[in-house]
Design a protein around this motif. Sequence first.
Motif, PDB file in Angstrom:
ATOM      1  N   LYS A 150      13.204   8.116 -33.644  1.00  0.00           N
ATOM      2  CA  LYS A 150      13.718   8.751 -34.856  1.00  0.00           C
ATOM      3  C   LYS A 150      14.120   7.703 -35.890  1.00  0.00           C
ATOM      4  O   LYS A 150      13.780   7.822 -37.078  1.00  0.00           O
ATOM      5  CB  LYS A 150      14.910   9.628 -34.503  1.00  0.00           C
ATOM      6  CG  LYS A 150      15.583  10.270 -35.696  1.00  0.00           C
ATOM      7  CD  LYS A 150      16.801  11.067 -35.266  1.00  0.00           C
ATOM      8  CE  LYS A 150      17.540  11.641 -36.460  1.00  0.00           C
ATOM      9  NZ  LYS A 150      18.754  12.403 -36.058  1.00  0.00           N
ATOM     10  N   ASN A 151      14.838   6.665 -35.465  1.00  0.00           N
ATOM     11  CA  ASN A 151      15.297   5.632 -36.406  1.00  0.00           C
ATOM     12  C   ASN A 151      14.131   4.850 -37.000  1.00  0.00           C
ATOM     13  O   ASN A 151      14.099   4.588 -38.211  1.00  0.00           O
ATOM     14  CB  ASN A 151      16.260   4.690 -35.700  1.00  0.00           C
ATOM     15  CG  ASN A 151      17.545   5.374 -35.267  1.00  0.00           C
ATOM     16  OD1 ASN A 151      17.955   6.371 -35.864  1.00  0.00           O
ATOM     17  ND2 ASN A 151      18.192   4.861 -34.239  1.00  0.00           N
TER      18      ASN A 151
ATOM     19  N   THR B  72      12.196   6.995 -39.487  1.00  0.00           N
ATOM     20  CA  THR B  72      12.932   7.153 -40.748  1.00  0.00           C
ATOM     21  C   THR B  72      12.830   5.900 -41.598  1.00  0.00           C
ATOM     22  O   THR B  72      12.629   5.975 -42.820  1.00  0.00           O
ATOM     23  CB  THR B  72      14.407   7.473 -40.456  1.00  0.00           C
ATOM     24  OG1 THR B  72      14.482   8.652 -39.640  1.00  0.00           O
ATOM     25  CG2 THR B  72      15.174   7.706 -41.749  1.00  0.00           C
TER      26      THR B  72
END
Length: 315
Positions: free
Chosen positions: A164-165, A168
């Motif tokens: 996810k990081n 993003t």
Amino acid sequence: MSVPSEEEAARSWAAPPPLPALQRRLSAPAAPGLAADKSTVPHWAASIYLIFTFLWEKVKEPLWLLTSFLLSVVWYCREQLLKWWTVCFQGKKNLTVSAEVDLLAYCAREWKGDTLQARDMRKLPERLLYSQGCNWIQQFSFGPEKYTGSSVFIKLRKCLDFLKNQWTEIIGARDQEQREEMCRILFADEDKEYKLYEAVKFIMLYQVIEAHENMRNGQDIPSFFSLVFTRDTSSDPLSFMMNHLNSVGDTNGLDQVEMFLLGYSLEVKIKVFRLCMFGKEDFLACYPEEYPREWHEVFLVTEDDIHYIIPVVRR
């Protein structure tokens, strides 16, 4: 050497020499009521008084301006300062619902003792998951690491958070060259690369579990899932994980059926030019074949449906 006469000695005792002006001024009484006090102010005390008076005249105006500025800041930020005071000195926030926390990490942090109750509380999150029929997920393999037991949930959470990081950060970069450089740096680190693989594998497993439940409930599912569940080796999520997904990244890659699942899980159109099928109808394959129009496209090239090459267009 002459000796003073008695008359000269008497005059000297009767009229002592005059005091300096400063000493006379300091010796004078401060008020009529203190006229009887004969004590004098020492010279060093008068010097200190004069120095401090001089310094005060110099700093009085800047000090007043600084005090006014600080009072204005405190008044403007009074609400934030009040919240800070509440958090720091009252030890808790005045909230009805606190921020989300990881259940496994919370139990491990709050129940550190070696009592029977503490051990049971640390195992409670896993038992909750097991009660939902997902205890078999502990057999999920992280590449060559075949069995991780109850720690599988913590490791999967870390992998998903990492995916996810990274997603993003890369999507947030507007420049194409900057995104390519970020990807090169990311995939140059083997540990980080494997974390991404395991996160994507688990997302694929989640899609299989959801599709299997929908199929059992008579709901519509994407057509390629029929290819997954009609195989003897992947008739349900557990067999799919044990016979196909666990070996990905260790001894095997993705079959064509898993390529459909990969594109569906990531919500991208994967278009593959199959050089081994050049001149035939299946030269260009799309995974999945049915997809929403807004999905992004990814192009790959393969020679044997096993090893894939990423073409890069230089502008």
